[in-house]
Enzyme design. Structure first.
Site, mmCIF file in Angstrom:
data_model
loop_
_atom_site.group_PDB
_atom_site.id
_atom_site.type_symbol
_atom_site.label_atom_id
_atom_site.label_comp_id
_atom_site.label_asym_id
_atom_site.label_seq_id
_atom_site.Cartn_x
_atom_site.Cartn_y
_atom_site.Cartn_z
ATOM 1 N N TYR A 228 25.261 46.987 13.895
ATOM 2 C CA TYR A 228 24.767 48.414 13.602
ATOM 3 C C TYR A 228 24.555 48.536 11.953
ATOM 4 O O TYR A 228 25.010 47.824 11.308
ATOM 5 C CB TYR A 228 25.751 49.445 14.003
ATOM 6 C CG TYR A 228 26.974 49.655 13.129
ATOM 7 C CD1 TYR A 228 26.892 50.677 12.267
ATOM 8 C CD2 TYR A 228 27.855 48.893 13.054
ATOM 9 C CE1 TYR A 228 27.874 51.126 11.266
ATOM 10 C CE2 TYR A 228 29.280 49.014 12.176
ATOM 11 C CZ TYR A 228 29.196 50.079 11.714
ATOM 12 O OH TYR A 228 30.158 50.476 10.712
ATOM 13 N N ARG B 252 20.343 43.414 5.886
ATOM 14 C CA ARG B 252 21.493 43.258 6.509
ATOM 15 C C ARG B 252 21.883 43.031 8.023
ATOM 16 O O ARG B 252 22.331 42.372 8.553
ATOM 17 C CB ARG B 252 22.446 44.023 5.768
ATOM 18 C CG ARG B 252 23.972 44.033 6.045
ATOM 19 C CD ARG B 252 24.850 44.794 5.266
ATOM 20 N NE ARG B 252 24.638 46.171 5.770
ATOM 21 C CZ ARG B 252 25.363 47.303 5.195
ATOM 22 N NH1 ARG B 252 26.316 46.917 4.262
ATOM 23 N NH2 ARG B 252 25.345 48.520 5.637
ATOM 24 N N LYS C 93 28.197 43.292 9.915
ATOM 25 C CA LYS C 93 28.537 44.752 10.169
ATOM 26 C C LYS C 93 28.244 44.884 11.683
ATOM 27 O O LYS C 93 27.325 45.189 12.283
ATOM 28 C CB LYS C 93 27.399 45.519 9.441
ATOM 29 C CG LYS C 93 27.775 46.915 9.439
ATOM 30 C CD LYS C 93 26.805 47.699 8.732
ATOM 31 C CE LYS C 93 27.136 49.182 8.454
ATOM 32 N NZ LYS C 93 28.321 49.700 7.916
ATOM 33 N N GLU D 174 38.711 46.575 0.460
ATOM 34 C CA GLU D 174 37.706 47.839 0.506
ATOM 35 C C GLU D 174 38.433 48.786 1.356
ATOM 36 O O GLU D 174 39.577 48.917 1.860
ATOM 37 C CB GLU D 174 36.534 47.402 1.469
ATOM 38 C CG GLU D 174 36.894 46.846 2.842
ATOM 39 C CD GLU D 174 35.596 46.100 3.412
ATOM 40 O OE1 GLU D 174 34.286 46.595 3.000
ATOM 41 O OE2 GLU D 174 35.545 45.365 4.212
#
Length: 287
Positions: A31, A50, A147, A180
């Site tokens: 996504y 990406r 992702k 992160e």
């Protein structure tokens, strides 16, 4: 709201995918979350690149809708009469329980919601963040650079943070380095004034906003160091901030229960957010 689901534009209440869809069953999907600002799609090419990389890594065929993606996003803006919106592209491998199935037809879902930018007061106050016990995935298990919709790692980290009264949780890598946030990238300023962020080699999802801030930094007279660092660096930092599509550059004014700096938005976060937003009017950065 009108969504794009499996080739058709449908109202939210009619948006359906099969209970045998592999995205639903296994999180077998990729996504992207994008923003539209004043009717323009921000950083579309970066997000699409990406999405293509993530799908390739998981061997998911994006299908014909990939070449129509920009027109789909624009049509959703038109149909929903939105100029400022947050949009989510989800592509699953397709429908089927059998893992040995030879081929699949990908399922495309694109959602949209109006996006109201946070107030200046929100940015001035900043947020609280904590170091969570949940660690980031090992790269050899599920590369964080992909992702994917397999987000339990992030969800558990965010829930731990919220239970502690914080808006964001910072995860370490399996090796114990700063990685992160649960849904953001991390930056900090050392006591010597160096601007740092965890390196990709630690195992992170390198955000589009993160990259844009790195590119903006030299114009603000700064260079971003991508490093492997322990959590103790944040305890000494004079400024901490996080980045994401929605938050842009948002100061962390409380870290693990203590005040960061003077407890207000940091100067570096303020400067870089201003320069990031200047890109919203750049035809090369929007679509």
């Amino acid at each position: 709201m009108i969504y794009f689901v499996r080739g058709s534009y449908v109202p939210e209440e009619e948006a359906r995918v099969s209970v045998l869809d592999r995205g639903f069953l296994f999180g077998d999907s990729v996504y992207e979350t994008l923003r539209a600002h004043r009717g323009r799609i921000l950083f579309f090419r970066d997000h699409m690149d990406r999405l293509l990389r993530s799908a390739s890594s998981l061997e998911i065929d994006l299908g014909d809708a990939a070449v129509r993606c920009l027109s789909i996003l624009r049509e959703l803006l038109r149909r929903n009469a939105c100029e400022d919106a947050r949009m989510r592209i989800i592509v699953t491998r397709g429908t089927g329980l059998a893992h040995e199935q030879a081929s699949f037809t990908p399922t495309w879902v694109v959602t949209i919601e109006p996006f109201a930018e946070p107030s200046d007061e929100f940015y001035e106050a900043g947020i609280a963040a904590i170091l969570v016990h949940i660690a980031r995935h090992a790269t050899a298990s599920l590369d964080p650079a992909i992702k994917s919709s397999n987000l339990l790692n992030n969800i558990l980290a965010r829930r731990e943070a919220m239970k502690a009264g914080a808006a964001e949780g910072i995860l370490l890598s399996p090796a114990g380095y700063l990685a992160e946030g649960a849904h953001s990238n991390l930056f900090w300023v050392t006591p010597e004034g160096k601007l740092r962020t965890p390196s990709r080699g630690v195992g992170i999802l390198a955000g589009i906003t993160r990259q844009k801030l790195i590119e903006c930094a030299p114009r603000a007279g700064r260079t971003v160091e991508e490093v492997e660092a322990r959590a103790e660096e944040l305890d000494r930092a004079g400024e901490i901030f996080v980045s994401s599509t929605s938050w842009e550059a948002l100061s962390v004014t409380r870290w693990n229960g203590r005040r960061v700096g003077d407890g207000k938005r940091g100067a570096v976060a303020r400067e870089l957010r201003m320069r990031l937003r200047a890109l919203y009017d750049d035809p090369e950065e929007t679509a």
